[in-house]
Write a protein that holds these residues in place. Sequence first.
Motif, short mmCIF file in Angstrom:
data_model
loop_
_atom_site.label_atom_id
_atom_site.label_comp_id
_atom_site.label_asym_id
_atom_site.label_seq_id
_atom_site.Cartn_x
_atom_site.Cartn_y
_atom_site.Cartn_z
N VAL A 81 -13.19 -0.81 2.23
CA VAL A 81 -11.87 -0.18 1.97
C VAL A 81 -11.78 1.11 2.78
N TYR A 91 -8.81 3.84 6.39
CA TYR A 91 -8.91 2.80 5.36
C TYR A 91 -8.35 1.49 5.90
N SER A 106 -6.58 -2.49 4.54
CA SER A 106 -5.97 -3.21 3.43
C SER A 106 -5.48 -4.57 3.92
N ASP A 162 -5.72 3.55 -5.00
CA ASP A 162 -6.56 4.28 -5.98
C ASP A 162 -7.72 4.98 -5.28
N ARG A 163 -8.34 4.27 -4.33
CA ARG A 163 -9.48 4.84 -3.62
C ARG A 163 -9.04 6.05 -2.77
N ALA A 205 -2.16 -6.67 -5.37
CA ALA A 205 -3.24 -6.19 -6.23
C ALA A 205 -4.24 -5.36 -5.42
N GLU A 206 -4.57 -5.85 -4.21
CA GLU A 206 -5.54 -5.12 -3.39
C GLU A 206 -4.96 -3.77 -2.95
N ARG A 265 -3.09 -1.81 -4.49
CA ARG A 265 -3.23 -0.81 -5.57
C ARG A 265 -4.65 -0.26 -5.62
N GLU A 266 -5.63 -1.15 -5.38
CA GLU A 266 -7.02 -0.68 -5.37
C GLU A 266 -7.27 0.27 -4.19
N VAL A 267 -6.72 -0.09 -3.04
CA VAL A 267 -6.88 0.76 -1.85
C VAL A 267 -6.24 2.12 -2.11
N THR A 307 0.85 -1.21 0.00
CA THR A 307 0.00 0.00 0.00
C THR A 307 0.88 1.25 0.00
#
Lengths: 145, 418
Positions: free
Chosen positions: B318, B325, B327, B350-351, B343-344, B346-348, B18
Amino acid sequence: MKPLILYGTETGNAEMLAEDIASHLGDAQLLNMSDATVAALTAAGLLIVVCSTYGEGELPSGARALHAAVEAARPDLSNLRFAAFSLGDKATYPDTFARGGAIWAETLSALGARQLGEIATHDAAGADLAEEIALPWIDDIMAEA
Amino acid sequence: MSAPSIAIVGAGPAGLFTAQALRRALPTAPITVIDRLPVPFGLLRYGVAPDHQGTKAIARQFERLFERENVRFCGGIEVGADLPLETLRRGHTIVVLAAGLQGDRPLAIPGDDLPGIIGSGRLTRWFNDHPDEAGFDPPIGRRVAIIGNGNVALDIARIFAKSEAEFAGSDLSPRTLARISAAGVEEIVVIGRGQADAARFDPALLKEFTRLGETHVKAEVAGSEASQSPVATALREIDGTGALPGNARRRLTFRFGLTPKHIRSADGALVLHLARTSGDGNEAAIATDTVITAIGFDAGRTGLPRTEWLQGDGTLAVRIAPGLYASGWFRRGPRGTIPDNRAEAREVADRIVADVSCGAVPAVSTDIQADLFARAVSYAGWTAIRDREIAEAPAGRVRIKCPTAAQMRAIAAGAPAP
């Protein structure tokens, strides 16, 4: 000629090495296989593949779609020259060590691309740092290119 | 937008991936990663098996965050105990909780708390020299039953099945190896509720068992003979491999389709009673000295109110609250591997970046940085510990881990170890 550095990564180690090679060369394009198309390959004149290995000698998940697309499209790559750097873990996976880069070399060669140098490898369980192997290797490749 | 200040709780793969993703998106944001231990890397250091050094090499990516990319490490501070979460939140625009899950899910059957039963998390921490288990002497006997069909069960089976020489190149400590060798393990049974084709073993990791020099390997795949699933195929391939039965010092058997029902103690040992999962009414009993449960993890001991934030599906959102947040396993439960956490992450990230861009983050009200850094073990402190661990590695080992938090702190402070 400005090389395209195309990397396939699962945990980020191959990505970090590809970034190191790009900074070392200064003038290079960096592209993740998960963002790449067959057209990016056919447009390149000089390709540096940096690819890890996952599971039993398989490509990392981010590389599989591109590899399948290349195998399906079977483009003529006779104008392409390439070199390949392969990452793996010899201690845990001795039978399939560093297959990732070799899979790409086989595919590209079969489509007419010409390989420069030998496929270089890095063992994650070994004592060497990947960049210590890769930077002299890429200098030799670029001298040949 | 001005750069938000970011605190990440947990310096394991989830927290550090993260941090990596946030650093790329927010090059100038101050990022601090806090861990309850004085040392970074979480499960990479204390969960990944000591003979899987190739997997641990991901730490190289994380070292760069601290060495070149201006991410700061604060070790030895437990958020929710040493530092209230609310204080941390008042001092940072963004707080990401990536503290993992430390507890072993119990079997929840009669007898599951008898002496001789060990949770896989605790055992894994012990053989990785986690400071929480520095005083633990695990009750390992000659017969070991491992309940579970995931990669944690495989790691534990492999640690008991390897010869001393097969740990060359690992960071298994001589003390731990001596304890394992002294147990004289002769029988290892790995038990799954489902059939072989339902096992969650990584087929590539099963291949390692074919190379065992001292242990004969059996896989009872009856019922999955026709299955073409990769795991069933791999199990058929390892059946009968390893040491020849006549030469083997021990035997490792994979058994399937058995549901634990109760455990009782008898004559100084344990009897594990199981029923056929198929419900055919047949039962089995396995006499053993040690039972290891490898059936998953829960929050365990944590000062963070994770259960209050759980959604109906057993995960956390998230974004738990404005500026807060989650993760990794702390967010989604104990499923998934290191690449899944990447992968997760990167999504966190992005949010978070999206929320920062539209101003949907709280304002910082106090500056807690100076106090935080004064109390913490710094990254330089960690490199002193790391260098000592490498310098003092015995023959055939890549490092010898510092066993207690007090010794870590002493080395980090430049003092002689107590």
